[in-house]
Motif scaffolding. Structure first.
Motif, PDB file in Angstrom:
ATOM      1  N   SER A   1       0.855  -1.192   0.000  1.00 25.92           N
ATOM      2  CA  SER A   1       0.000   0.000   0.000  1.00 25.92           C
ATOM      3  C   SER A   1       0.886   1.236   0.000  1.00 25.92           C
ATOM      4  O   SER A   1       1.719   1.430   0.881  1.00 25.92           O
ATOM      5  CB  SER A   1      -0.962   0.014   1.192  1.00 25.92           C
ATOM      6  OG  SER A   1      -0.326   0.328   2.397  1.00 25.92           O
ATOM      7  N   LEU A   2       0.713   2.046  -1.025  1.00 29.04           N
ATOM      8  CA  LEU A   2       1.462   3.294  -1.146  1.00 29.04           C
ATOM      9  C   LEU A   2       0.804   4.368  -0.302  1.00 29.04           C
ATOM     10  O   LEU A   2      -0.431   4.453  -0.235  1.00 29.04           O
ATOM     11  CB  LEU A   2       1.487   3.765  -2.600  1.00 29.04           C
ATOM     12  CG  LEU A   2       2.125   2.835  -3.631  1.00 29.04           C
ATOM     13  CD1 LEU A   2       1.898   3.385  -5.030  1.00 29.04           C
ATOM     14  CD2 LEU A   2       3.607   2.663  -3.355  1.00 29.04           C
ATOM     15  N   GLY A   3       1.614   5.219   0.339  1.00 27.96           N
ATOM     16  CA  GLY A   3       1.062   6.400   0.976  1.00 27.96           C
ATOM     17  C   GLY A   3       0.475   7.322  -0.076  1.00 27.96           C
ATOM     18  O   GLY A   3       0.894   7.313  -1.248  1.00 27.96           O
ATOM     19  N   TYR A   4      -0.506   8.113   0.313  1.00 30.07           N
ATOM     20  CA  TYR A   4      -1.239   8.924  -0.650  1.00 30.07           C
ATOM     21  C   TYR A   4      -0.322   9.770  -1.540  1.00 30.07           C
ATOM     22  O   TYR A   4      -0.570   9.922  -2.732  1.00 30.07           O
ATOM     23  CB  TYR A   4      -2.229   9.838   0.084  1.00 30.07           C
ATOM     24  CG  TYR A   4      -3.004  10.732  -0.843  1.00 30.07           C
ATOM     25  CD1 TYR A   4      -4.095  10.228  -1.565  1.00 30.07           C
ATOM     26  CD2 TYR A   4      -2.653  12.069  -1.045  1.00 30.07           C
ATOM     27  CE1 TYR A   4      -4.805  11.031  -2.445  1.00 30.07           C
ATOM     28  CE2 TYR A   4      -3.354  12.879  -1.912  1.00 30.07           C
ATOM     29  CZ  TYR A   4      -4.427  12.359  -2.613  1.00 30.07           C
ATOM     30  OH  TYR A   4      -5.126  13.160  -3.490  1.00 30.07           O
TER      31      TYR A   4
ATOM     32  N   GLY B   1      -1.409   9.216   4.454  1.00 26.79           N
ATOM     33  CA  GLY B   1      -0.052   9.458   3.986  1.00 26.79           C
ATOM     34  C   GLY B   1       0.949   8.458   4.528  1.00 26.79           C
ATOM     35  O   GLY B   1       0.594   7.378   5.004  1.00 26.79           O
ATOM     36  N   GLY B   2       2.224   8.834   4.442  1.00 29.57           N
ATOM     37  CA  GLY B   2       3.287   7.976   4.943  1.00 29.57           C
ATOM     38  C   GLY B   2       3.952   7.172   3.848  1.00 29.57           C
ATOM     39  O   GLY B   2       3.666   7.331   2.656  1.00 29.57           O
ATOM     40  N   GLY B   3       4.862   6.277   4.270  1.00 31.28           N
ATOM     41  CA  GLY B   3       5.593   5.448   3.340  1.00 31.28           C
ATOM     42  C   GLY B   3       4.844   4.176   2.981  1.00 31.28           C
ATOM     43  O   GLY B   3       3.800   3.855   3.555  1.00 31.28           O
ATOM     44  N   ALA B   4       5.395   3.430   2.029  1.00 35.69           N
ATOM     45  CA  ALA B   4       4.766   2.194   1.557  1.00 35.69           C
ATOM     46  C   ALA B   4       4.849   1.111   2.629  1.00 35.69           C
ATOM     47  O   ALA B   4       5.849   0.970   3.320  1.00 35.69           O
ATOM     48  CB  ALA B   4       5.449   1.722   0.287  1.00 35.69           C
ATOM     49  N   ILE B   5       3.763   0.341   2.748  1.00 42.41           N
ATOM     50  CA  ILE B   5       3.693  -0.759   3.705  1.00 42.41           C
ATOM     51  C   ILE B   5       3.444  -2.054   2.956  1.00 42.41           C
ATOM     52  O   ILE B   5       2.562  -2.123   2.088  1.00 42.41           O
ATOM     53  CB  ILE B   5       2.567  -0.537   4.735  1.00 42.41           C
ATOM     54  CG1 ILE B   5       2.823   0.742   5.539  1.00 42.41           C
ATOM     55  CG2 ILE B   5       2.453  -1.734   5.670  1.00 42.41           C
ATOM     56  CD1 ILE B   5       1.701   1.090   6.492  1.00 42.41           C
TER      57      ILE B   5
ATOM     58  N   GLY C   1       3.609   1.850  13.003  1.00 39.97           N
ATOM     59  CA  GLY C   1       3.522   3.249  12.622  1.00 39.97           C
ATOM     60  C   GLY C   1       2.099   3.554  12.197  1.00 39.97           C
ATOM     61  O   GLY C   1       1.340   2.645  11.839  1.00 39.97           O
ATOM     62  N   SER C   2       1.708   4.815  12.244  1.00 39.62           N
ATOM     63  CA  SER C   2       0.337   5.206  11.909  1.00 39.62           C
ATOM     64  C   SER C   2       0.347   6.466  11.049  1.00 39.62           C
ATOM     65  O   SER C   2       1.322   7.223  11.036  1.00 39.62           O
ATOM     66  CB  SER C   2      -0.486   5.455  13.181  1.00 39.62           C
ATOM     67  OG  SER C   2      -0.559   4.300  13.982  1.00 39.62           O
ATOM     68  N   ALA C   3      -0.752   6.672  10.338  1.00 38.33           N
ATOM     69  CA  ALA C   3      -0.910   7.854   9.485  1.00 38.33           C
ATOM     70  C   ALA C   3      -2.373   8.258   9.498  1.00 38.33           C
ATOM     71  O   ALA C   3      -3.248   7.452   9.850  1.00 38.33           O
ATOM     72  CB  ALA C   3      -0.447   7.560   8.061  1.00 38.33           C
TER      73      ALA C   3
ATOM     74  N   THR D   1      -4.550   4.442  -8.371  1.00 39.24           N
ATOM     75  CA  THR D   1      -3.305   3.869  -7.848  1.00 39.24           C
ATOM     76  C   THR D   1      -2.088   4.514  -8.491  1.00 39.24           C
ATOM     77  O   THR D   1      -1.079   4.769  -7.814  1.00 39.24           O
ATOM     78  CB  THR D   1      -3.274   2.345  -8.102  1.00 39.24           C
ATOM     79  OG1 THR D   1      -4.439   1.759  -7.527  1.00 39.24           O
ATOM     80  CG2 THR D   1      -2.041   1.714  -7.492  1.00 39.24           C
ATOM     81  N   GLU D   2      -2.183   4.818  -9.767  1.00 37.25           N
ATOM     82  CA  GLU D   2      -1.022   5.350 -10.503  1.00 37.25           C
ATOM     83  C   GLU D   2      -1.125   6.849 -10.741  1.00 37.25           C
ATOM     84  O   GLU D   2      -0.453   7.398 -11.605  1.00 37.25           O
ATOM     85  CB  GLU D   2      -0.897   4.601 -11.842  1.00 37.25           C
ATOM     86  CG  GLU D   2      -0.749   3.104 -11.666  1.00 37.25           C
ATOM     87  CD  GLU D   2      -0.796   2.333 -12.980  1.00 37.25           C
ATOM     88  OE1 GLU D   2      -0.573   2.980 -14.032  1.00 37.25           O
ATOM     89  OE2 GLU D   2      -1.056   1.120 -12.948  1.00 37.25           O
ATOM     90  N   LYS D   3      -1.934   7.525  -9.952  1.00 36.85           N
ATOM     91  CA  LYS D   3      -2.219   8.945 -10.190  1.00 36.85           C
ATOM     92  C   LYS D   3      -1.026   9.858  -9.961  1.00 36.85           C
ATOM     93  O   LYS D   3      -0.981  10.968 -10.472  1.00 36.85           O
ATOM     94  CB  LYS D   3      -3.387   9.393  -9.312  1.00 36.85           C
ATOM     95  CG  LYS D   3      -3.091   9.374  -7.824  1.00 36.85           C
ATOM     96  CD  LYS D   3      -4.317   9.696  -6.978  1.00 36.85           C
ATOM     97  CE  LYS D   3      -4.808  11.110  -7.185  1.00 36.85           C
ATOM     98  NZ  LYS D   3      -5.925  11.435  -6.286  1.00 36.85           N
TER      99      LYS D   3
END
Length: 229
Positions: free
Chosen positions: A30-33, A57-61, A140-142, A226-228
């Motif tokens: 899951s990519l961050g926004y 937001g945040g980094g990829a998980i 971690g949380s976002a 997803t690819e926006k």
């Protein structure tokens, strides 16, 4: 992701907080926004994994051997006005929960900044509110703020995934194997106490299911979303 978006909307309407625990049916990145989709190819081990873009937001998980939670709370709750207040409540209660399960965890505190900028993976990043075990981030949380409510996402790394082998989980770090449902069952009363919310087990309403289905089609299952970036 679409269910969480639906719960954000229903929480804004009902003004009642909603807590959700879940896992993923297959290893999923899951990519961050705000992350760039093209950057996902920089992480070789997860190239074959499914990929979605979160609203938070945040980094990829890499969701695999972990437990994901979402918490939707009305903006009328004074704790929602602070970016870190809800992080602190969830993470401190997680530390208490892990201690009950035989794992010593702590808040990260003041991390050193990565000299080359934020890494692609969330669990290779550090913020002052992250939960760490033996120096490694395990939670971690976002957040994402919507109309009348706030959505908070978080992930607890229970074990290492073959799609992200550089990230040890709780079992590798502490030698304690915790099942996702075990963590959920022990954590829930601690969260209820610290949040001062009496949670009731329930199912999605018909309206929430309909909105989630529509949102999945229009956004989270769409390559355009997803690819926006």
């Amino acid at each position: 992701m679409a269910v969480d978006e639906s719960l954000l909307e229903s929480t804004a309407d009902s003004q009642r907080p909603t807590l959700r625990f879940y896992q993923w049916s297959e290893p999923t990145l899951s990519l961050g926004y705000f992350q760039k989709y093209a950057d996902r190819w920089s992480h070789a081990e997860s190239r074959d994994a499914a990929c979605v873009r979160r609203a938070s937001g945040g980094g990829a998980i890499l969701h695999d051997v972990e437990l994901t939670y979402s918490y939707c709370v009305p903006t009328a709750d004074p704790r929602s006005t602070s970016v870190t207040s809800l992080f602190d409540l969830f993470h401190q209660s997680l530390i208490v929960t892990l201690a009950e399960l035989g794992v010593t965890a702590a808040i990260c505190g003041k991390p050193q900044k990565h000299p080359e900028g934020d890494p692609f993976l969330c669990f290779e990043r550090r913020s002052s509110v992250d939960v760490i075990v033996d120096g490694y981030k395990v939670c971690g949380s976002a957040q994402r703020r919507g109309r009348g409510a706030v959505l908070q996402h978080g992930s607890i790394l229970l074990g290492r995934s073959t799609a992200a082998p550089q990230l040890p989980g709780i079992v590798e770090l502490a030698g304690v194997r915790i099942a996702a449902d075990e963590l959920q069952n022990v954590w829930l009363p601690n969260l209820s106490q610290i949040l001062q919310v009496n949670f009731e087990i329930g199912a999605l309403t018909g309206g929430e299911i309909d909105l989630a289905t529509e949102t999945e089609k229009s956004r989270f299952a769409s390559p355009d979303w997803t690819e926006k970036k």
